[in-house]
Write a protein that holds these residues in place. Structure first.
Motif, PDB file in Angstrom:
ATOM      1  N   GLU A   4       0.832  -1.206   0.000  1.00  0.00           N
ATOM      2  CA  GLU A   4       0.000   0.000   0.000  1.00  0.00           C
ATOM      3  C   GLU A   4       0.868   1.258   0.000  1.00  0.00           C
ATOM      4  OE1 GLU A   4      -3.478   2.119   2.748  1.00  0.00           O
ATOM      5  OE2 GLU A   4      -2.662   0.154   3.285  1.00  0.00           O
ATOM      6  N   TYR A   5       1.951   1.228   0.776  1.00  0.00           N
ATOM      7  CA  TYR A   5       2.844   2.387   0.854  1.00  0.00           C
ATOM      8  C   TYR A   5       3.496   2.659  -0.501  1.00  0.00           C
ATOM      9  CZ  TYR A   5       6.509   5.518   2.544  1.00  0.00           C
ATOM     10  OH  TYR A   5       7.334   6.600   2.735  1.00  0.00           O
ATOM     11  N   LEU A   6       4.001   1.594  -1.128  1.00  0.00           N
ATOM     12  CA  LEU A   6       4.645   1.762  -2.429  1.00  0.00           C
ATOM     13  C   LEU A   6       3.635   2.199  -3.491  1.00  0.00           C
ATOM     14  CD1 LEU A   6       7.026  -1.340  -2.428  1.00  0.00           C
ATOM     15  CD2 LEU A   6       7.643   1.055  -2.055  1.00  0.00           C
ATOM     16  N   SER A   7       2.428   1.676  -3.392  1.00  0.00           N
ATOM     17  CA  SER A   7       1.384   2.072  -4.343  1.00  0.00           C
ATOM     18  C   SER A   7       1.089   3.560  -4.246  1.00  0.00           C
ATOM     19  CB  SER A   7       0.113   1.260  -4.081  1.00  0.00           C
ATOM     20  OG  SER A   7      -0.934   1.682  -4.925  1.00  0.00           O
ATOM     21  N   SER A   8       1.099   4.094  -3.014  1.00  0.00           N
ATOM     22  CA  SER A   8       0.841   5.524  -2.822  1.00  0.00           C
ATOM     23  C   SER A   8       1.959   6.382  -3.396  1.00  0.00           C
ATOM     24  CB  SER A   8       0.660   5.834  -1.335  1.00  0.00           C
ATOM     25  OG  SER A   8       1.866   5.631  -0.626  1.00  0.00           O
ATOM     26  N   GLY A  63      29.716 -11.847 -13.675  1.00  0.00           N
ATOM     27  CA  GLY A  63      30.093 -12.948 -14.554  1.00  0.00           C
ATOM     28  C   GLY A  63      29.447 -12.850 -15.912  1.00  0.00           C
ATOM     29  N   GLY A  64      29.275 -11.621 -16.388  1.00  0.00           N
ATOM     30  CA  GLY A  64      28.669 -11.423 -17.696  1.00  0.00           C
ATOM     31  C   GLY A  64      27.158 -11.494 -17.685  1.00  0.00           C
ATOM     32  N   VAL A  65      26.556 -11.675 -16.499  1.00  0.00           N
ATOM     33  CA  VAL A  65      25.093 -11.755 -16.378  1.00  0.00           C
ATOM     34  C   VAL A  65      24.576 -10.459 -15.752  1.00  0.00           C
ATOM     35  CG1 VAL A  65      23.153 -12.988 -15.343  1.00  0.00           C
ATOM     36  CG2 VAL A  65      25.166 -14.257 -16.133  1.00  0.00           C
ATOM     37  N   GLN A  66      23.578  -9.884 -16.381  1.00  0.00           N
ATOM     38  CA  GLN A  66      22.989  -8.645 -15.850  1.00  0.00           C
ATOM     39  C   GLN A  66      22.106  -8.975 -14.649  1.00  0.00           C
ATOM     40  OE1 GLN A  66      19.945  -6.345 -18.131  1.00  0.00           O
ATOM     41  NE2 GLN A  66      21.473  -4.698 -18.105  1.00  0.00           N
ATOM     42  N   CYS A  67      22.355  -8.270 -13.563  1.00  0.00           N
ATOM     43  CA  CYS A  67      21.589  -8.490 -12.335  1.00  0.00           C
ATOM     44  C   CYS A  67      21.016  -7.160 -11.838  1.00  0.00           C
ATOM     45  CB  CYS A  67      22.473  -9.108 -11.248  1.00  0.00           C
ATOM     46  SG  CYS A  67      23.135 -10.728 -11.675  1.00  0.00           S
ATOM     47  N   PHE A  68      20.069  -7.285 -10.938  1.00  0.00           N
ATOM     48  CA  PHE A  68      19.407  -6.098 -10.390  1.00  0.00           C
ATOM     49  C   PHE A  68      19.354  -6.209  -8.872  1.00  0.00           C
ATOM     50  CE2 PHE A  68      17.834  -6.841 -14.625  1.00  0.00           C
ATOM     51  CZ  PHE A  68      17.786  -5.579 -15.203  1.00  0.00           C
ATOM     52  N   GLY A  69      19.461  -5.051  -8.214  1.00  0.00           N
ATOM     53  CA  GLY A  69      19.385  -5.055  -6.764  1.00  0.00           C
ATOM     54  C   GLY A  69      19.146  -3.654  -6.225  1.00  0.00           C
ATOM     55  N   ILE A  70      18.873  -3.585  -4.933  1.00  0.00           N
ATOM     56  CA  ILE A  70      18.677  -2.302  -4.254  1.00  0.00           C
ATOM     57  C   ILE A  70      19.961  -1.982  -3.506  1.00  0.00           C
ATOM     58  CG2 ILE A  70      17.330  -1.043  -2.538  1.00  0.00           C
ATOM     59  CD1 ILE A  70      15.012  -2.962  -3.115  1.00  0.00           C
ATOM     60  N   GLU A  71      20.660  -0.963  -3.979  1.00  0.00           N
ATOM     61  CA  GLU A  71      21.925  -0.600  -3.349  1.00  0.00           C
ATOM     62  C   GLU A  71      21.697  -0.010  -1.964  1.00  0.00           C
ATOM     63  OE1 GLU A  71      26.031   1.729  -4.569  1.00  0.00           O
ATOM     64  OE2 GLU A  71      24.118   2.525  -5.287  1.00  0.00           O
ATOM     65  N   SER A  72      20.697   0.858  -1.859  1.00  0.00           N
ATOM     66  CA  SER A  72      20.402   1.497  -0.580  1.00  0.00           C
ATOM     67  C   SER A  72      18.955   1.974  -0.597  1.00  0.00           C
ATOM     68  CB  SER A  72      21.337   2.684  -0.339  1.00  0.00           C
ATOM     69  OG  SER A  72      20.902   3.446   0.770  1.00  0.00           O
ATOM     70  N   PHE A  73      18.310   1.886   0.552  1.00  0.00           N
ATOM     71  CA  PHE A  73      16.938   2.381   0.645  1.00  0.00           C
ATOM     72  C   PHE A  73      16.899   3.907   0.691  1.00  0.00           C
ATOM     73  CE2 PHE A  73      16.568  -1.926   2.549  1.00  0.00           C
ATOM     74  CZ  PHE A  73      15.763  -2.474   1.556  1.00  0.00           C
ATOM     75  N   ASP A  74      18.084   4.530   0.765  1.00  0.00           N
ATOM     76  CA  ASP A  74      18.135   5.994   0.698  1.00  0.00           C
ATOM     77  C   ASP A  74      17.610   6.492  -0.649  1.00  0.00           C
ATOM     78  OD1 ASP A  74      19.224   6.041   3.203  1.00  0.00           O
ATOM     79  OD2 ASP A  74      21.303   6.289   2.523  1.00  0.00           O
ATOM     80  N   ALA A  75      17.763   5.650  -1.681  1.00  0.00           N
ATOM     81  CA  ALA A  75      17.271   6.034  -3.007  1.00  0.00           C
ATOM     82  C   ALA A  75      15.759   6.218  -2.986  1.00  0.00           C
ATOM     83  CB  ALA A  75      17.662   4.972  -4.038  1.00  0.00           C
ATOM     84  N   LEU A  76      15.079   5.386  -2.191  1.00  0.00           N
ATOM     85  CA  LEU A  76      13.627   5.515  -2.080  1.00  0.00           C
ATOM     86  C   LEU A  76      13.259   6.822  -1.388  1.00  0.00           C
ATOM     87  CD1 LEU A  76      10.851   4.231  -2.525  1.00  0.00           C
ATOM     88  CD2 LEU A  76      11.101   3.095  -0.311  1.00  0.00           C
ATOM     89  N   GLU A  77      14.023   7.188  -0.371  1.00  0.00           N
ATOM     90  CA  GLU A  77      13.766   8.450   0.324  1.00  0.00           C
ATOM     91  C   GLU A  77      13.990   9.638  -0.611  1.00  0.00           C
ATOM     92  OE1 GLU A  77      15.019  10.799   4.452  1.00  0.00           O
ATOM     93  OE2 GLU A  77      16.187   9.078   3.752  1.00  0.00           O
ATOM     94  N   SER A  78      15.055   9.569  -1.422  1.00  0.00           N
ATOM     95  CA  SER A  78      15.316  10.641  -2.394  1.00  0.00           C
ATOM     96  C   SER A  78      14.193  10.736  -3.416  1.00  0.00           C
ATOM     97  CB  SER A  78      16.647  10.380  -3.107  1.00  0.00           C
ATOM     98  OG  SER A  78      17.719  10.393  -2.190  1.00  0.00           O
ATOM     99  N   TYR A  79      13.682   9.575  -3.814  1.00  0.00           N
ATOM    100  CA  TYR A  79      12.579   9.530  -4.777  1.00  0.00           C
ATOM    101  C   TYR A  79      11.338  10.211  -4.202  1.00  0.00           C
ATOM    102  CZ  TYR A  79       8.947   7.478  -7.763  1.00  0.00           C
ATOM    103  OH  TYR A  79       7.884   7.288  -8.611  1.00  0.00           O
ATOM    104  N   ILE A  80      11.069   9.963  -2.914  1.00  0.00           N
ATOM    105  CA  ILE A  80       9.928  10.598  -2.252  1.00  0.00           C
ATOM    106  C   ILE A  80      10.107  12.114  -2.228  1.00  0.00           C
ATOM    107  CG2 ILE A  80       8.716  10.847  -0.045  1.00  0.00           C
ATOM    108  CD1 ILE A  80       9.399   7.902   0.507  1.00  0.00           C
ATOM    109  N   GLY A  81      11.334  12.560  -1.922  1.00  0.00           N
ATOM    110  CA  GLY A  81      11.605  13.993  -1.899  1.00  0.00           C
ATOM    111  C   GLY A  81      11.402  14.643  -3.253  1.00  0.00           C
ATOM    112  N   GLU A  82      11.824  13.951  -4.320  1.00  0.00           N
ATOM    113  CA  GLU A  82      11.649  14.487  -5.671  1.00  0.00           C
ATOM    114  C   GLU A  82      10.176  14.593  -6.033  1.00  0.00           C
ATOM    115  OE1 GLU A  82      13.841  11.922  -8.199  1.00  0.00           O
ATOM    116  OE2 GLU A  82      15.813  12.532  -7.426  1.00  0.00           O
ATOM    117  N   ARG A  83       9.402  13.572  -5.663  1.00  0.00           N
ATOM    118  CA  ARG A  83       7.959  13.607  -5.954  1.00  0.00           C
ATOM    119  C   ARG A  83       7.277  14.743  -5.196  1.00  0.00           C
ATOM    120  NH1 ARG A  83       4.995   9.673  -8.316  1.00  0.00           N
ATOM    121  NH2 ARG A  83       3.258  10.068  -6.889  1.00  0.00           N
ATOM    122  N   ALA A  84       7.689  14.948  -3.945  1.00  0.00           N
ATOM    123  CA  ALA A  84       7.102  16.028  -3.147  1.00  0.00           C
ATOM    124  C   ALA A  84       7.404  17.382  -3.778  1.00  0.00           C
ATOM    125  CB  ALA A  84       7.633  15.970  -1.717  1.00  0.00           C
TER     126      ALA A  84
END
Length: 255
Positions: A4-8, A63-84
């Protein structure tokens, strides 16, 4: 709660699922993330790229394979600030946008917009609509012409409450009512202007008249109570100006 939080924050359901999977499993290739998210690989990869483009997910090469991950949850906080900040900027620009939107509507105002209200429930909806128009257009005066050239309409208790509530709401909002009454036998014969200081005056006109015309800003309402109760709403600037002109003329007529 997390979904619900992410949806908002504007996350789609699939993006929320993928983000929470990444929070749990760490850096993984798209195939693993897709399997844990119950999505096909193509769909998972598409949403992972969207999250990466927004800075919420980081792309790694292992190893030549593309992977995905969350480096830091600070990125989510920055994203919230940008949206605000974006919302703040949008709010500042809204008056300009509102004027542009209104100008678009003015281009369509050459054709009257009509709405019909039928039966007791329809008349009730008409009075609600008039109150909404008063608030929306910030109207300070409602102009009313009531015709009882036919036999008086004897309203039931429910309609008395509807009409009474309407005029009480107008009074509570400090909206005045300009009253005119047309009387006669089978055809209109006399027109007079009445005092609207007493709240019972307009209510009496409406409940005793067989036909009413309400003029509220740019909107004209007609209500007929004899036989089948029916109402009509007509919205157009030019049409309302004609009715305002007629009301102005009526106001100059002396008994």
């Amino acid at each position: 709660m997390l979904q619900e939080y992410l949806s908002s924050l504007g996350f789609s359901q699939k993006e929320s699922t993928i983000y929470l999977v990444l929070a749990e499993v760490g850096v993984q290739p798209a195939s693993v993330i897709a399997r844990r998210s119950n999505l096909d690989r193509v769909t998972a990869y598409k949403h992972l790229k969207k999250l990466a483009d927004r800075g919420l997910v980081k792309v790694y090469s292992r190893g030549g394979v593309q992977c995905f991950g969350i480096e830091s949850f600070d990125a989510l906080e920055s994203y919230i600030g940008e949206r605000a900040q974006n919302l703040t900027d949008l709010r500042k620009r809204f008056p300009i946008i509102a004027n542009v939107l209104k100008s678009l509507r003015e281009g369509e105002d050459t054709i009257p917009r009509l709405q019909i209200f039928e039966g007791t429930s329809g008349i009730k909806a008409l009075f609600r609509d008039m109150l909404h128009a008063v608030k929306q257009e910030n109207v300070k005066q409602v102009r009313l012409l009531s015709s009882n050239t036919f036999e008086e309409w004897l309203s039931d208790d429910a309609m008395q409450r509807i009409v009474g509530g309407f005029f009480k709401d107008l009074k509570a909002q400090s909206v005045s009512v300009e009253l005119f009454e047309v009387t006669g036998g089978l055809v209109p014969e006399r027109l007079r202007k009445l005092s609207g200081k007493d709240i019972s005056a307009p209510m009496t006109l409406v409940t005793h008249g067989s036909t009413n015309i309400f003029l509220i800003g740019h909107t004209v309402y007609l209500a007929c109570y004899k036989g089948t109760q029916i109402g009509l709403k007509m919205t157009q600037a030019e049409l309302s100006q004609i009715f305002h002109f007629l009301f102005d003329l009526a106001g100059r007529i002396k008994d």
